[in-house]
Design a protein around this motif. Structure first.
Motif, PDB file in Angstrom:
ATOM      1  N   MET A  39      42.481  76.052  38.053  1.00 44.39           N
ATOM      2  CA  MET A  39      42.752  77.193  36.832  1.00 44.39           C
ATOM      3  C   MET A  39      41.790  78.659  38.029  1.00 44.39           C
ATOM      4  O   MET A  39      41.051  77.268  38.190  1.00 44.39           O
ATOM      5  N   VAL A  40      42.261  79.146  38.149  1.00 43.27           N
ATOM      6  CA  VAL A  40      41.276  80.233  38.663  1.00 43.27           C
ATOM      7  C   VAL A  40      40.421  80.870  37.846  1.00 43.27           C
ATOM      8  O   VAL A  40      41.079  81.550  36.470  1.00 43.27           O
ATOM      9  N   SER A  41      38.642  81.013  37.399  1.00 39.33           N
ATOM     10  CA  SER A  41      37.829  81.552  36.656  1.00 39.33           C
ATOM     11  C   SER A  41      37.877  82.589  36.343  1.00 39.33           C
ATOM     12  O   SER A  41      38.530  83.399  36.788  1.00 39.33           O
TER      13      SER A  41
ATOM     14  N   THR B 140      46.412  79.596  49.817  1.00 36.81           N
ATOM     15  CA  THR B 140      48.185  80.082  47.991  1.00 36.81           C
ATOM     16  C   THR B 140      48.227  81.061  47.865  1.00 36.81           C
ATOM     17  O   THR B 140      48.650  81.619  47.037  1.00 36.81           O
ATOM     18  N   ALA B 141      47.732  81.677  48.955  1.00 38.35           N
ATOM     19  CA  ALA B 141      47.300  83.765  48.406  1.00 38.35           C
ATOM     20  C   ALA B 141      48.177  84.790  49.003  1.00 38.35           C
ATOM     21  O   ALA B 141      47.865  84.177  50.471  1.00 38.35           O
TER      22      ALA B 141
ATOM     23  N   LEU C 240      37.701  83.877  48.028  1.00 36.24           N
ATOM     24  CA  LEU C 240      37.554  82.892  46.843  1.00 36.24           C
ATOM     25  C   LEU C 240      38.523  82.205  46.309  1.00 36.24           C
ATOM     26  O   LEU C 240      37.879  81.185  45.209  1.00 36.24           O
ATOM     27  N   LEU C 241      39.162  82.567  46.706  1.00 35.99           N
ATOM     28  CA  LEU C 241      40.425  82.125  45.870  1.00 35.99           C
ATOM     29  C   LEU C 241      40.643  80.221  46.314  1.00 35.99           C
ATOM     30  O   LEU C 241      41.441  79.407  45.491  1.00 35.99           O
TER      31      LEU C 241
ATOM     32  N   ALA D 138      39.224  74.625  45.260  1.00 37.98           N
ATOM     33  CA  ALA D 138      38.971  73.627  45.522  1.00 37.98           C
ATOM     34  C   ALA D 138      37.654  73.432  44.151  1.00 37.98           C
ATOM     35  O   ALA D 138      37.424  71.936  44.284  1.00 37.98           O
ATOM     36  N   ALA D 139      36.570  74.368  43.628  1.00 38.80           N
ATOM     37  CA  ALA D 139      36.449  73.581  42.609  1.00 38.80           C
ATOM     38  C   ALA D 139      36.724  73.324  41.783  1.00 38.80           C
ATOM     39  O   ALA D 139      36.414  72.264  40.987  1.00 38.80           O
ATOM     40  N   ALA D 140      38.269  73.678  41.186  1.00 42.02           N
ATOM     41  CA  ALA D 140      39.097  73.466  39.999  1.00 42.02           C
ATOM     42  C   ALA D 140      39.452  71.265  40.337  1.00 42.02           C
ATOM     43  O   ALA D 140      39.850  71.111  39.256  1.00 42.02           O
TER      44      ALA D 140
END
Length: 163
Positions: free
Chosen positions: A1-3, A92-93, A122-123, A128-130
């Motif tokens: 999920m992207v913040s 992925t984008a 950015l994405l 990766a952080a999620a």
């Protein structure tokens, strides 16, 4: 999920891009699955454009694979009244840009590639952080004894997916 913060950063990049290239009439960041990430597309349905972008992307990826030209990088469509350009944006984008017919196509490519790379960074970083958070949040599956099917050889797998 992207913040929300990451989504706002993508939207800010879309706005900056539209300021750098005044002939742009719209900009959209979408997942390769056809879901909208962020958009600045006045007068155009972003969900519909995102779905069409995913369909065109699927064909473009197949063409690059079939011709041996490597992975997808960009797609340019010219209509009677303008251009639609789609650029890879990370793993992925994609970034889709709508431009007037009088746009400098070289400038469109230059700015589109740069913004696609920024949005991809950015994405990809947000994903990766999620990922570690999702992995630690899931409980380990219970092990049960099952009968395994025989493994498929590489040749059999290739034949099954080459249809």
């Amino acid at each position: 999920m992207v913040s929300e913060e990451d989504l706002q950063a993508v939207l800010d990049e879309l706005h900056r891009l539209r300021n750098r290239v005044p002939q742009l009439t719209g900009a959209l960041a979408a997942g390769v699955d056809g879901l909208v990430v962020a958009h600045d597309t006045p007068g155009v349905d972003p969900e519909g454009l995102s779905a069409l972008t995913a369909a065109a992307l699927g064909v473009a990826v197949r063409i690059t694979d079939a011709t041996g030209n490597g992975g997808f990088r960009e797609l340019l469509v010219r209509g009677e009244h303008g251009y639609i350009a789609t650029y890879a944006a990370g793993r992925t984008a994609v970034l889709t840009l709508l431009a007037e017919g009088r746009v400098n196509v070289g400038r469109l490519h230059l700015e589109g590639r740069r913004s696609g790379a920024r949005i991809g960074e950015l994405l990809d970083a947000a994903e990766a952080a999620a990922r570690p958070a999702r992995q630690t949040a899931r409980p380990a599956p219970a092990r049960t004894r099952t009968t395994r099917a025989p493994r498929t050889t590489a040749a059999e797998a290739r034949t099954a997916t080459d249809s």
